[in-house]
Design a protein around this motif. Structure first.
Motif, PDB file in Angstrom:
ATOM      1  N   PHE A   1      -4.321  12.033   4.348  1.00 57.65           N
ATOM      2  CA  PHE A   1      -4.849  12.657   5.559  1.00 57.65           C
ATOM      3  C   PHE A   1      -5.365  11.589   6.519  1.00 57.65           C
ATOM      4  N   ALA A   2      -6.108  10.626   5.994  1.00 57.94           N
ATOM      5  CA  ALA A   2      -6.687   9.587   6.848  1.00 57.94           C
ATOM      6  C   ALA A   2      -5.604   8.688   7.436  1.00 57.94           C
ATOM      7  N   VAL A   3      -4.669   8.242   6.602  1.00 59.18           N
ATOM      8  CA  VAL A   3      -3.643   7.296   7.065  1.00 59.18           C
ATOM      9  C   VAL A   3      -2.614   7.992   7.946  1.00 59.18           C
ATOM     10  N   ASN A   4      -2.026   9.053   7.444  1.00 62.57           N
ATOM     11  CA  ASN A   4      -0.956   9.716   8.186  1.00 62.57           C
ATOM     12  C   ASN A   4      -1.465  10.697   9.232  1.00 62.57           C
TER      13      ASN A   4
ATOM     14  N   THR B   1      -8.825  -7.537  -7.060  1.00 64.76           N
ATOM     15  CA  THR B   1      -9.851  -7.513  -6.017  1.00 64.76           C
ATOM     16  C   THR B   1      -9.921  -8.845  -5.269  1.00 64.76           C
ATOM     17  N   SER B   2      -9.653  -9.949  -5.950  1.00 66.60           N
ATOM     18  CA  SER B   2      -9.626 -11.252  -5.269  1.00 66.60           C
ATOM     19  C   SER B   2      -8.447 -11.336  -4.314  1.00 66.60           C
ATOM     20  N   TRP B   3      -7.307 -10.774  -4.712  1.00 64.52           N
ATOM     21  CA  TRP B   3      -6.153 -10.722  -3.809  1.00 64.52           C
ATOM     22  C   TRP B   3      -6.486  -9.915  -2.563  1.00 64.52           C
ATOM     23  N   ILE B   4      -7.145  -8.785  -2.756  1.00 65.05           N
ATOM     24  CA  ILE B   4      -7.487  -7.937  -1.611  1.00 65.05           C
ATOM     25  C   ILE B   4      -8.466  -8.671  -0.692  1.00 65.05           C
ATOM     26  N   ARG B   5      -9.404  -9.410  -1.276  1.00 69.96           N
ATOM     27  CA  ARG B   5     -10.321 -10.209  -0.453  1.00 69.96           C
ATOM     28  C   ARG B   5      -9.548 -11.244   0.371  1.00 69.96           C
ATOM     29  N   CYS B   6      -8.610 -11.941  -0.273  1.00 65.41           N
ATOM     30  CA  CYS B   6      -7.803 -12.945   0.446  1.00 65.41           C
ATOM     31  C   CYS B   6      -7.010 -12.299   1.579  1.00 65.41           C
ATOM     32  N   LEU B   7      -6.421 -11.141   1.304  1.00 67.57           N
ATOM     33  CA  LEU B   7      -5.665 -10.434   2.334  1.00 67.57           C
ATOM     34  C   LEU B   7      -6.577  -9.939   3.451  1.00 67.57           C
ATOM     35  N   SER B   8      -7.797  -9.550   3.105  1.00 66.29           N
ATOM     36  CA  SER B   8      -8.765  -9.145   4.125  1.00 66.29           C
ATOM     37  C   SER B   8      -9.108 -10.316   5.032  1.00 66.29           C
ATOM     38  N   ILE B   9      -9.288 -11.481   4.443  1.00 64.86           N
ATOM     39  CA  ILE B   9      -9.577 -12.678   5.237  1.00 64.86           C
ATOM     40  C   ILE B   9      -8.385 -13.011   6.137  1.00 64.86           C
ATOM     41  N   CYS B  10      -7.157 -12.892   5.599  1.00 66.28           N
ATOM     42  CA  CYS B  10      -5.962 -13.115   6.429  1.00 66.28           C
ATOM     43  C   CYS B  10      -5.911 -12.142   7.592  1.00 66.28           C
ATOM     44  N   SER B  11      -6.278 -10.888   7.358  1.00 71.02           N
ATOM     45  CA  SER B  11      -6.244  -9.902   8.444  1.00 71.02           C
ATOM     46  C   SER B  11      -7.324 -10.200   9.485  1.00 71.02           C
TER      47      SER B  11
ATOM     48  N   LEU C   1      -0.524  -4.806   2.753  1.00 70.50           N
ATOM     49  CA  LEU C   1      -0.536  -5.152   1.337  1.00 70.50           C
ATOM     50  C   LEU C   1      -1.928  -4.949   0.755  1.00 70.50           C
ATOM     51  N   GLY C   2      -2.960  -5.331   1.503  1.00 73.58           N
ATOM     52  CA  GLY C   2      -4.330  -5.112   1.035  1.00 73.58           C
ATOM     53  C   GLY C   2      -4.641  -3.633   0.852  1.00 73.58           C
ATOM     54  N   ASP C   3      -4.174  -2.817   1.777  1.00 66.60           N
ATOM     55  CA  ASP C   3      -4.374  -1.367   1.670  1.00 66.60           C
ATOM     56  C   ASP C   3      -3.646  -0.800   0.458  1.00 66.60           C
ATOM     57  N   SER C   4      -2.437  -1.271   0.217  1.00 66.25           N
ATOM     58  CA  SER C   4      -1.673  -0.795  -0.944  1.00 66.25           C
ATOM     59  C   SER C   4      -2.357  -1.161  -2.251  1.00 66.25           C
ATOM     60  N   LEU C   5      -2.830  -2.398  -2.358  1.00 63.35           N
ATOM     61  CA  LEU C   5      -3.522  -2.812  -3.569  1.00 63.35           C
ATOM     62  C   LEU C   5      -4.825  -2.045  -3.755  1.00 63.35           C
ATOM     63  N   THR C   6      -5.531  -1.817  -2.661  1.00 64.87           N
ATOM     64  CA  THR C   6      -6.783  -1.054  -2.724  1.00 64.87           C
ATOM     65  C   THR C   6      -6.505   0.375  -3.171  1.00 64.87           C
ATOM     66  N   SER C   7      -5.473   0.958  -2.636  1.00 69.25           N
ATOM     67  CA  SER C   7      -5.098   2.315  -3.033  1.00 69.25           C
ATOM     68  C   SER C   7      -4.754   2.367  -4.515  1.00 69.25           C
ATOM     69  N   GLY C   8      -4.057   1.355  -4.983  1.00 74.05           N
ATOM     70  CA  GLY C   8      -3.678   1.311  -6.400  1.00 74.05           C
ATOM     71  C   GLY C   8      -4.861   1.227  -7.336  1.00 74.05           C
TER      72      GLY C   8
ATOM     73  N   ILE D   1       7.697  -9.370   3.956  1.00 68.36           N
ATOM     74  CA  ILE D   1       8.498  -9.859   2.828  1.00 68.36           C
ATOM     75  C   ILE D   1       7.908 -11.140   2.234  1.00 68.36           C
ATOM     76  N   PRO D   2       7.612 -12.181   3.033  1.00 68.35           N
ATOM     77  CA  PRO D   2       6.992 -13.363   2.428  1.00 68.35           C
ATOM     78  C   PRO D   2       5.630 -13.074   1.795  1.00 68.35           C
ATOM     79  N   PHE D   3       4.843 -12.199   2.402  1.00 67.14           N
ATOM     80  CA  PHE D   3       3.553 -11.841   1.815  1.00 67.14           C
ATOM     81  C   PHE D   3       3.772 -11.201   0.437  1.00 67.14           C
ATOM     82  N   GLN D   4       4.725 -10.281   0.341  1.00 65.82           N
ATOM     83  CA  GLN D   4       4.994  -9.613  -0.926  1.00 65.82           C
ATOM     84  C   GLN D   4       5.546 -10.590  -1.955  1.00 65.82           C
ATOM     85  N   LEU D   5       6.439 -11.490  -1.545  1.00 67.59           N
ATOM     86  CA  LEU D   5       6.993 -12.483  -2.471  1.00 67.59           C
ATOM     87  C   LEU D   5       5.899 -13.410  -2.993  1.00 67.59           C
TER      88      LEU D   5
END
Length: 190
Positions: free
Chosen positions: A111-114, A34-44, A78-85, A18-22
């Motif tokens: 198929f890969a995720v589920n 793509t910069s958001w996804i990079r930041c989230l990748s670094i957080c992960s 969140l990074g996966d969702s943005l990447t998928s989008g 929830i805080p990440f999404q907010l």
């Protein structure tokens, strides 16, 4: 810990989404997707490193594990969702009759995720933690986070046509990245 306490603790880790999404929702127009996804990748990656025993000094291993998971998993999801989008946007994919059309990409992802990830991921994680310990589990998560980042940089970012660069080489938003309601507001104030 008993099963109930463990379930509540894990649930609290996932509530940290929830805080990440907010944060993302309130600041999303400040950077390219793509910069958001990079930041989230670094957080992960940071969250994965925090999974190693002894990282927090005198803090109990269970609390350190939960704190690390509270960073790692929301950032990955969140990074996966943005990447998928961005990977299925019409301007980033092949024609509808292609094997890489948006519908086919969603099929492959599901198929890969589920099929693979959710079916085998928890089994592999549990076996790793039981047989090799928490540090092996941390290494497994770190490798997954780094692979996610590498795939982002090699398969998604080079083909994402909405990222523009200014003269200094830093990314900025293009008009096509703004949501329709923001574009309408911006045009009405001009």
């Amino acid at each position: 810990w008993n099963v109930t306490e463990t379930g509540i603790a894990i649930g609290c880790c996932f509530l940290s989404c929830i805080p990440f999404q907010l944060l993302y929702s309130s600041l999303r127009n400040q950077m390219a997707v793509t910069s958001w996804i990079r930041c989230l990748s670094i957080c992960s990656i940071i969250g994965s490193c925090l999974l190693y025993k002894g990282w927090f000094g005198g803090v109990a291993d269970s609390i350190a594990l939960l704190a690390a998971a509270s960073i790692l998993f929301p950032a990955l999801y969140l990074g996966d969702s943005l990447t998928s989008g961005i990977s299925v946007m019409a301007h980033n994919v092949c024609p509808p009759d292609s094997m890489l059309s948006p519908n086919m990409l969603m099929l492959y992802r599901q198929f890969a995720v589920n099929g693979v990830g959710r079916c085998f991921g928890s089994v592999v994680a549990n076996k790793t933690a039981e047989q090799a310990g928490q540090n092996a589990y941390a290494t497994q998560q770190l490798v997954c986070a780094v692979v996610f980042w590498a795939l982002l940089e090699t398969l998604v970012v080079p083909f994402n046509k909405t990222t523009a660069q200014d003269a200094t080489g830093s990314e900025h938003l293009t008009q096509s990245q703004n949501p329709p309601h923001d574009v309408a507001k911006a045009e009405s104030h001009s």
